[in-house]
Design a protein around this motif. Structure first.
Motif, short mmCIF file in Angstrom:
data_model
loop_
_atom_site.label_atom_id
_atom_site.label_comp_id
_atom_site.label_asym_id
_atom_site.label_seq_id
_atom_site.Cartn_x
_atom_site.Cartn_y
_atom_site.Cartn_z
N ILE A 200 -3.44 -8.77 -9.50
CA ILE A 200 -3.93 -7.92 -8.41
C ILE A 200 -4.43 -8.81 -7.28
N ARG B 90 -9.84 1.32 3.01
CA ARG B 90 -9.74 0.32 1.93
C ARG B 90 -10.71 -0.85 2.14
N ARG C 273 -5.18 3.92 -8.78
CA ARG C 273 -6.25 2.94 -8.90
C ARG C 273 -5.75 1.77 -9.73
N ALA C 274 -6.52 0.72 -9.77
CA ALA C 274 -6.05 -0.52 -10.38
C ALA C 274 -5.64 -0.33 -11.83
N ASN D 95 -10.93 0.35 -7.66
CA ASN D 95 -10.70 0.95 -8.98
C ASN D 95 -11.86 1.86 -9.39
N THR E 204 -5.88 4.76 0.92
CA THR E 204 -6.13 3.32 0.94
C THR E 204 -5.17 2.56 1.85
N ASN F 73 0.78 -1.24 0.00
CA ASN F 73 0.00 0.00 0.00
C ASN F 73 0.81 1.29 0.00
N HIS G 255 -1.13 -5.09 -3.85
CA HIS G 255 -2.14 -4.09 -3.60
C HIS G 255 -1.86 -2.92 -4.54
N ILE G 256 -2.80 -1.99 -4.60
CA ILE G 256 -2.60 -0.80 -5.43
C ILE G 256 -2.03 0.29 -4.53
N GLN H 167 -9.33 -4.46 -3.53
CA GLN H 167 -8.43 -3.65 -4.34
C GLN H 167 -8.98 -3.48 -5.76
N HIS I 189 -6.72 -9.36 -3.93
CA HIS I 189 -7.89 -9.00 -3.13
C HIS I 189 -8.99 -8.30 -3.94
#
Length: 707
Positions: A444, A467, A432-433, A453, A462, A402, A426-427, A449, A446
């Motif tokens: 990616i 999150r 964002r994703a 997005n 996050t 994170n 994680h992002i 996560q 979870h």
């Protein structure tokens, strides 16, 4: 991360505590994570009226409990009044109390209440606590003639001494002792205590994760950790010797219905030959047996390739639960680097019961919210050095977390790719994703996560509990048929970005305090009472019924979204990040709920696991030449995914292991009634190379003479 990383708020906090009944009125304990960063403290104060107050705080990875306790002791040195308030790791309200008057004990929390008539001493175990109760157990157990203590609501705690160590604080020195306690949880718990007639807690060490030590004595943490690791090794080695049954030579598994993980279907019954940990032949069932020295009669049961848990955080005591669940390979998604090397060495030598580990290197950035595994870096040069270390140690994958600095993400990912590592995670905060995909992510972790997005803004932090809260509150409102969502799914498919949703883990988002967490409903009655009790403790702060209903709907949509991803051709892998072993079965059940067939879910847990750990050349299917990672199952999980819990035997690393034996050794009610036996056949000699019995040899050579 997995709840093993939040056990201070749950299971381990039930095991130990810190009282401070030394000469001083105030005692302070400091908590450090493995990289030496202070992450919490516990302050214990006792007034002259016999009231003890405890202030406990622990923060790691942007979360952790904050608790306030008060208690008074009875004549037996155990609490007669107890109260704890505050918040648990993920923000759930903690409000629990206990009182004993004479032989009547009563307790109440946000998830349960009860009463019991008690004769003699008994220790109440709170559902959430500091380390303030277990220390009392140390003294009580020391004074007990049989080193046993009755627990409330149920159970018995026992204690044994492992050894002693001299510790120093400047010119001061003292001898402390390592104790092992059993009776709470699924494995022994180790605790450091003072010596003498009234021992109390001195320190708690979780090797590879954290140390809590009385203030002033923290420099002894590493010595205690090394002593404890060596002591645990002896116990774990004996456990491995007891539960791992070496295959004696060429072994045939007769009459097994093989699951074809490439086609997600069952094959005709076959005989599978295993030698030195590999599959050497697969023949039609009933073919003449030549050269085998042992056999296992599968009796028509289904034989699966070993399962993959693609999101573990492996500990030394986890191995039995993984093996009993049919998990022969775990992708570890973040660990202390030295601890991981120890695990790999011990499992490789057969000294530790456990699956084969595929390690992912953990890479985090510095911030007040940092997770403290692996490498925590400040800049690109440090990131590259960390990647070099992982590549040189054979890690096939990198996991980014994170707090990683977004400014260097793309260059970091590119460098990892040049060193041959896949990149996932994680992002990082502020992104964002879809931006992580722009930076080159291959996977990616979870479902939250992924949902972020569509929900996060550049201002969303996050790294905090947001999150979890934001996906719980807002996923219900996402239109999965909207163009942004469809475009994102199309991009995941085009790039073949794998998704590790860990759906079973995120069931905690919708769990209401006092109700059982659904992924554990199927196993609850098999578990020891104290473990079962924990399944009904809510994790999230859910204010009212309207919020609960909203969170339920959001979670249902997360499950639906995973089904949409799969149907669109996005690769899915099966990971847990929760209670070892059992959670993988629940994850597969949730994949079926998302729309996969049971056979497709099994394919995800076998073939996909091998593909996305880059081990498909030796794992993921039952084929000649591949590792003999084999799981024998009662029932038919290709039709009813719940049958995956009925595992009767597991073979991996050249050993045969029985889930029934493993579960019984841990106080778990087995899921199968019978286990197949390993039958010794007539030994093979140079004069009888094909393993015929004496009568057959006479008939054969007699016939040869007439020819």
């Amino acid at each position: 991360m997995k709840r093993i990383k939040t056990i201070i708020a749950s299971s381990l906090m039930l095991l130990y505590a810190t009282s401070a009944f030394a000469d001083t009125q105030t005692t302070k304990y400091l908590i450090f994570v493995e990289n030496g960063k202070q992450a919490g403290e516990q302050i214990v104060q006792r007034d002259d009226q016999g009231l003890t107050k405890v202030r406990f705080i622990f923060k790691d990875n942007g979360r952790g409990p904050e608790l306030n306790e008060e208690f008074r002791l009875g004549a037996d040195g155990l609490p007669k009044e107890y109260k704890v308030t505050g918040n648990s790791t993920f923000g759930a309200v903690v409000n629990e109390s206990y009182q004993r008057v004479g032989d009547q004990a009563e307790w109440k929390s946000t998830s349960e209440q009860g009463k019991q008539t008690v004769k003699g001493s008994a220790l109440y175990i709170p559902l959430n606590s500091s380390f303030a109760i277990g220390s009392l157990s140390i003294t009580a157990l020391e004074k007990s003639a049989d080193k046993r203590l009755t627990l409330l609501p149920s159970g018995t705690l026992s204690q044994s001494k492992i050894g002693e160590l001299e510790v120093r604080n400047g010119d001061k020195k003292q001898t402390v002792q390592l104790l092992a306690q059993t009776g709470i949880g699924l494995s022994p718990s180790f605790v450091w205590a003072t010596t003498g007639a009234d021992p109390r807690l001195f320190a708690v060490v979780i090797p590879g994760y954290m140390k809590m030590v009385e203030e002033g004595w923290q420099a002894n943490g590493e010595a205690m950790a090394n002593f404890q690791k060596a002591a645990e090794s002896k116990v774990l080695l004996e456990r491995a010797k007891t539960l791992q049954h070496p295959l004696p030579g060429l072994t045939v598994i007769r009459n097994a219905r093989i699951f074809d993980s490439d086609r997600a279907q069952l094959k005709a019954a076959s005989d599978v030959y295993v030698l030195r940990g590999r599959i050497t032949a697969i023949l039609p069932a009933g073919s003449p047996v030549r050269g085998a020295v042992a056999e296992i009669d599968a009796q028509g049961k289904i034989l699966l390739p070993g399962l993959f848990d693609m999101h573990g955080h492996v500990g030394r005591w986890d191995g039995g639960l993984n093996i009993a669940a049919g998990v022969t390979s775990v992708r570890d998604m973040g660990n202390d680097n030295a601890q991981m090397q120890l695990l790999l060495n011990e499992i490789g030598k057969g000294d530790l019961l456990g699956p084969q580990i595929v390690p992912a290197g953990f890479l985090e950035g510095e911030s007040p919210y940092s997770a403290n595994n692996g490498f925590v870096i400040k800049n690109l040069a440090e990131a590259k050095n960390a990647i070099d270390w992982y590549a040189q140690h054979g890690y096939p994958q990198l996991k980014i977390y994170n707090s990683f600095p977004k400014e260097i993400l793309k260059e970091t990912v590119a460098y990892a790719h040049t060193r041959g590592l896949r990149v996932s995670g994680h992002i990082p905060v502020g992104l964002r994703a879809f931006e992580a995909l722009d930076a080159g992510y291959d996977e990616i972790q979870h479902i939250n996560q992924v949902m972020l997005n569509f929900l996060a803004t550049p201002k969303t932090d996050t790294r905090t509990l947001d999150r979890f809260i934001l996906p719980s509150e807002k996923t219900v409102d996402i239109d999965f048929n909207s163009k942004p969502v469809k475009d994102f799914i199309a991009r995941l498919k085009a790039k073949q970005i794998a998704i590790d949703p860990t759906l079973a883990t995120f069931s905690f988002l919708r769990q209401k305090d006092g109700t059982i967490n659904q992924p554990f409903a199927a196993i609850a009655d098999h578990m020891p009472p104290d473990v079962r009790r924990g399944f009904s403790v809510g994790t999230m702060k859910i204010a009212d019924d309207a919020t609960h209903q909203r969170y339920e709907k959001s979670y249902a949509k997360m499950i639906d979204f995973v089904g949409r991803l799969y149907k669109a051709g996005v690769p899915i892998v099966a990971g847990t990040d929760e209670l070892t072993g059992f959670t993988l079965h629940s994850e597969l059940a949730l994949l079926v709920k998302a729309g996969l067939s049971p056979a497709q879910a099994l394919q995800v847990a076998t073939r996909n696991g091998a593909i996305y750990t880059r081990t498909q050349n030796e794992r993921g299917s039952i084929s000649v030449g591949k590792l003999a990672d084999l799981v024998l199952v009662d029932g038919d999980p290709t039709k009813n995914i719940e049958d995956i819990r009925k595992i009767s035997a597991v073979i991996t690393r050249g050993y045969l292991m029985y889930p029934r034996e493993i579960h019984q050794s841990m106080g778990i009610k087995p899921f199968v009634d019978q286990q197949p036996t390993l039958k010794q056949l007539q030994a093979v000699s140079a004069s009888n190379p094909i393993g015929m019995n004496e009568g057959a040899m006479q008939r054969f050579f007699g016939a040869a003479k007439h020819d």
